[in-house]
Motif scaffolding. Structure first.
Motif, PDB file in Angstrom:
ATOM      1  N   VAL A  14      40.145  45.139  46.376  1.00  0.00           N
ATOM      2  CA  VAL A  14      40.532  44.729  45.020  1.00  0.00           C
ATOM      3  C   VAL A  14      41.237  45.907  44.348  1.00  0.00           C
ATOM      4  O   VAL A  14      40.882  46.331  43.249  1.00  0.00           O
ATOM      5  N   GLY A  15      42.256  46.446  45.036  1.00  0.00           N
ATOM      6  CA  GLY A  15      43.022  47.567  44.520  1.00  0.00           C
ATOM      7  C   GLY A  15      44.195  47.139  43.668  1.00  0.00           C
ATOM      8  O   GLY A  15      44.204  46.043  43.087  1.00  0.00           O
ATOM      9  N   ALA A  16      45.229  47.979  43.618  1.00  0.00           N
ATOM     10  CA  ALA A  16      46.355  47.761  42.703  1.00  0.00           C
ATOM     11  C   ALA A  16      47.066  46.431  42.934  1.00  0.00           C
ATOM     12  O   ALA A  16      47.448  45.749  41.983  1.00  0.00           O
ATOM     13  N   GLY A  19      45.942  42.494  41.486  1.00  0.00           N
ATOM     14  CA  GLY A  19      46.191  41.886  40.183  1.00  0.00           C
ATOM     15  C   GLY A  19      47.062  40.651  40.250  1.00  0.00           C
ATOM     16  O   GLY A  19      46.747  39.620  39.646  1.00  0.00           O
ATOM     17  N   ILE A  20      48.156  40.719  41.015  1.00  0.00           N
ATOM     18  CA  ILE A  20      49.065  39.577  41.090  1.00  0.00           C
ATOM     19  C   ILE A  20      48.418  38.431  41.867  1.00  0.00           C
ATOM     20  O   ILE A  20      48.641  37.251  41.570  1.00  0.00           O
ATOM     21  N   TYR A  21      47.582  38.758  42.866  1.00  0.00           N
ATOM     22  CA  TYR A  21      46.869  37.715  43.603  1.00  0.00           C
ATOM     23  C   TYR A  21      45.847  37.019  42.696  1.00  0.00           C
ATOM     24  O   TYR A  21      45.745  35.782  42.694  1.00  0.00           O
ATOM     25  N   LEU A  22      45.098  37.796  41.942  1.00  0.00           N
ATOM     26  CA  LEU A  22      44.113  37.205  41.030  1.00  0.00           C
ATOM     27  C   LEU A  22      44.794  36.293  40.016  1.00  0.00           C
ATOM     28  O   LEU A  22      44.302  35.194  39.723  1.00  0.00           O
ATOM     29  N   LYS A  23      45.912  36.740  39.492  1.00  0.00           N
ATOM     30  CA  LYS A  23      46.650  35.950  38.504  1.00  0.00           C
ATOM     31  C   LYS A  23      47.136  34.636  39.100  1.00  0.00           C
ATOM     32  O   LYS A  23      46.935  33.553  38.520  1.00  0.00           O
ATOM     33  N   ASN A  24      47.777  34.710  40.272  1.00  0.00           N
ATOM     34  CA  ASN A  24      48.378  33.516  40.851  1.00  0.00           C
ATOM     35  C   ASN A  24      47.347  32.546  41.420  1.00  0.00           C
ATOM     36  O   ASN A  24      47.486  31.320  41.281  1.00  0.00           O
ATOM     37  N   CYS A  38      35.327  41.551  47.345  1.00  0.00           N
ATOM     38  CA  CYS A  38      34.579  42.664  47.915  1.00  0.00           C
ATOM     39  C   CYS A  38      35.459  43.893  47.914  1.00  0.00           C
ATOM     40  O   CYS A  38      36.649  43.816  48.226  1.00  0.00           O
ATOM     41  N   ASP A  39      34.892  45.040  47.583  1.00  0.00           N
ATOM     42  CA  ASP A  39      35.621  46.301  47.640  1.00  0.00           C
ATOM     43  C   ASP A  39      34.630  47.430  47.927  1.00  0.00           C
ATOM     44  O   ASP A  39      33.461  47.366  47.511  1.00  0.00           O
ATOM     45  N   LEU A  40      35.106  48.457  48.642  1.00  0.00           N
ATOM     46  CA  LEU A  40      34.259  49.609  48.938  1.00  0.00           C
ATOM     47  C   LEU A  40      33.831  50.319  47.655  1.00  0.00           C
ATOM     48  O   LEU A  40      32.791  50.971  47.614  1.00  0.00           O
ATOM     49  N   ILE A  41      34.661  50.187  46.606  1.00  0.00           N
ATOM     50  CA  ILE A  41      34.329  50.732  45.293  1.00  0.00           C
ATOM     51  C   ILE A  41      33.857  49.564  44.427  1.00  0.00           C
ATOM     52  O   ILE A  41      34.670  48.738  43.993  1.00  0.00           O
ATOM     53  N   PRO A  42      32.549  49.423  44.183  1.00  0.00           N
ATOM     54  CA  PRO A  42      32.015  48.249  43.483  1.00  0.00           C
ATOM     55  C   PRO A  42      32.665  47.983  42.127  1.00  0.00           C
ATOM     56  O   PRO A  42      32.839  46.813  41.741  1.00  0.00           O
ATOM     57  N   GLU A  43      33.055  49.048  41.431  1.00  0.00           N
ATOM     58  CA  GLU A  43      33.672  48.868  40.109  1.00  0.00           C
ATOM     59  C   GLU A  43      34.965  48.069  40.189  1.00  0.00           C
ATOM     60  O   GLU A  43      35.307  47.334  39.253  1.00  0.00           O
ATOM     61  N   ARG A  44      35.677  48.207  41.290  1.00  0.00           N
ATOM     62  CA  ARG A  44      36.926  47.457  41.439  1.00  0.00           C
ATOM     63  C   ARG A  44      36.637  45.966  41.608  1.00  0.00           C
ATOM     64  O   ARG A  44      37.348  45.120  41.063  1.00  0.00           O
ATOM     65  N   ALA A  45      35.612  45.642  42.385  1.00  0.00           N
ATOM     66  CA  ALA A  45      35.228  44.238  42.542  1.00  0.00           C
ATOM     67  C   ALA A  45      34.802  43.661  41.200  1.00  0.00           C
ATOM     68  O   ALA A  45      35.175  42.533  40.845  1.00  0.00           O
ATOM     69  N   PRO A  63      36.656  28.808  39.257  1.00  0.00           N
ATOM     70  CA  PRO A  63      35.278  29.294  39.239  1.00  0.00           C
ATOM     71  C   PRO A  63      35.237  30.811  39.090  1.00  0.00           C
ATOM     72  O   PRO A  63      36.217  31.502  39.384  1.00  0.00           O
ATOM     73  N   VAL A  64      34.110  31.328  38.650  1.00  0.00           N
ATOM     74  CA  VAL A  64      33.915  32.770  38.615  1.00  0.00           C
ATOM     75  C   VAL A  64      33.543  33.216  40.031  1.00  0.00           C
ATOM     76  O   VAL A  64      32.553  32.742  40.592  1.00  0.00           O
ATOM     77  N   PRO A  65      34.340  34.112  40.638  1.00  0.00           N
ATOM     78  CA  PRO A  65      34.032  34.518  42.016  1.00  0.00           C
ATOM     79  C   PRO A  65      32.769  35.368  42.104  1.00  0.00           C
ATOM     80  O   PRO A  65      32.439  36.117  41.184  1.00  0.00           O
ATOM     81  N   LYS A  66      32.087  35.238  43.223  1.00  0.00           N
ATOM     82  CA  LYS A  66      30.911  36.078  43.475  1.00  0.00           C
ATOM     83  C   LYS A  66      31.364  37.436  43.993  1.00  0.00           C
ATOM     84  O   LYS A  66      32.519  37.602  44.402  1.00  0.00           O
TER      85      LYS A  66
END
Length: 284
Positions: A14-16, A19-24, A38-45, A63-66
């Motif tokens: 869930v890096g840079a 954003g465009i994937y989440l939007k679309n 899922c991301d190795l850095i939990p804050e990014r997830a 839906p809100v993703p898990k």
């Protein structure tokens, strides 16, 4: 018309670019549904989930993703049909291979893998397991390159005899929030942007049958001037000045030049031209 259920997707990384994937996925494409991240850095997830929540509050039907604790939890989720691999280039092979071994289809950011051997292995594994793989260089499906394809198919520039592609700039460390990976294995300007050009060339000209190239690293290290890593230095591993030729089955030859080493006017940094026996076309 009977309604079809959306394809359920898990996002790994869930890096840079996420954003465009989440939007679309949330706002545009109703054929797919993001069920988890899922991301190795939990804050990014967590940030990715918050982004989706904001879209939902603004009216998006999603839906809100898990949040998965690791990628294997996502691979073992029976709800997940497709794994969206947005990890760093040198991690693409490992993540995609594990997803395929767990019976999931995969759509990956470019490149498919960091080298030909890894990519070939993934293709064989997907075929063995009767799974689908897709890749990010899908811009050839857009209106611009599809129009260029029609121009060629209609014979308006005659038979294609050659092409020139160039992406000339001084690197992403001036603007990218995490540019380090772009100078590591699987990175560099050709592996970063080249897939878009090469995919478009194959779509417009046909099968590629040969490649010759010369490459180098012009700088051993790069200074980051973007936040949040301003002032840090990157040890350069990937070649950053690459020029070569692709020979196609129909006899056409394409020149390809990509670099992170050159200062160049921003309005002219990208170039794509197709040469025919009756005319030349500037491809968007």
């Amino acid at each position: 018309m009977a309604s079809t259920n959306p394809v359920k997707v898990a996002m790994i990384g869930v890096g840079a670019i996420s954003g465009i994937y989440l939007k679309n996925i949330t706002n545009v494409f109703k054929e797919v549904e993001l069920v988890g991240v899922c991301d190795l850095i939990p804050e990014r997830a967590e940030k990715g989930v918050q982004t989706v929540k904001e879209y939902i509050e603004a009216g998006a039907k999603a839906p809100v993703p898990k949040i998965y604790k690791d990628m294997y939890e996502a691979f073992n989720d029976p709800e997940v049909e497709v794994v969206l691999n947005l990890t760093r280039p040198y991690e693409h092979y490992g993540v995609t291979k594990a997803a395929l071994e767990h019976g999931k289809h995969v759509f990956s950011e470019k490149p498919l893998a960091a080298d030909m051997e890894e990519g070939t292995e993934l293709m064989a594994l997907a075929k063995e397991k009767n799974l689908l793989m897709g890749g990010a260089p899908d811009t050839f499906m857009g209106a611009g390159i599809q129009t260029a394809r029609k121009v060629i198919d209609d014979g308006l520039i005659g038979d294609v005899i050659g092409a020139t592609c160039a992406m000339i700039q001084h690197g992403p460390e001036t603007w990218h929030p995490d540019p380090d990976f772009l100078y590591k294995r699987g990175g560099g300007p050709m592996m970063d942007m080249g897939p878009y050009y090469v995919t478009a060339l194959v779509q417009l000209i046909g099968e590629a049958v040969g490649v010759t190239a010369v490459t180098k690293k012009s700088f051993k290290e790069r200074l980051i001037t973007s936040e949040p890593h301003y002032g840090e230095k990157i040890d350069v591993e990937a070649d950053t000045y690459l020029t070569g030729n692709i020979t196609f089955a129909n006899g056409a030859i394409a020149q390809v030049f990509t670099t992170f080493d050159v200062y160049y006017p921003s309005q002219n940094y990208a170039r794509f031209e197709i040469y025919g026996t009756k005319g030349t076309m500037i491809v968007p």
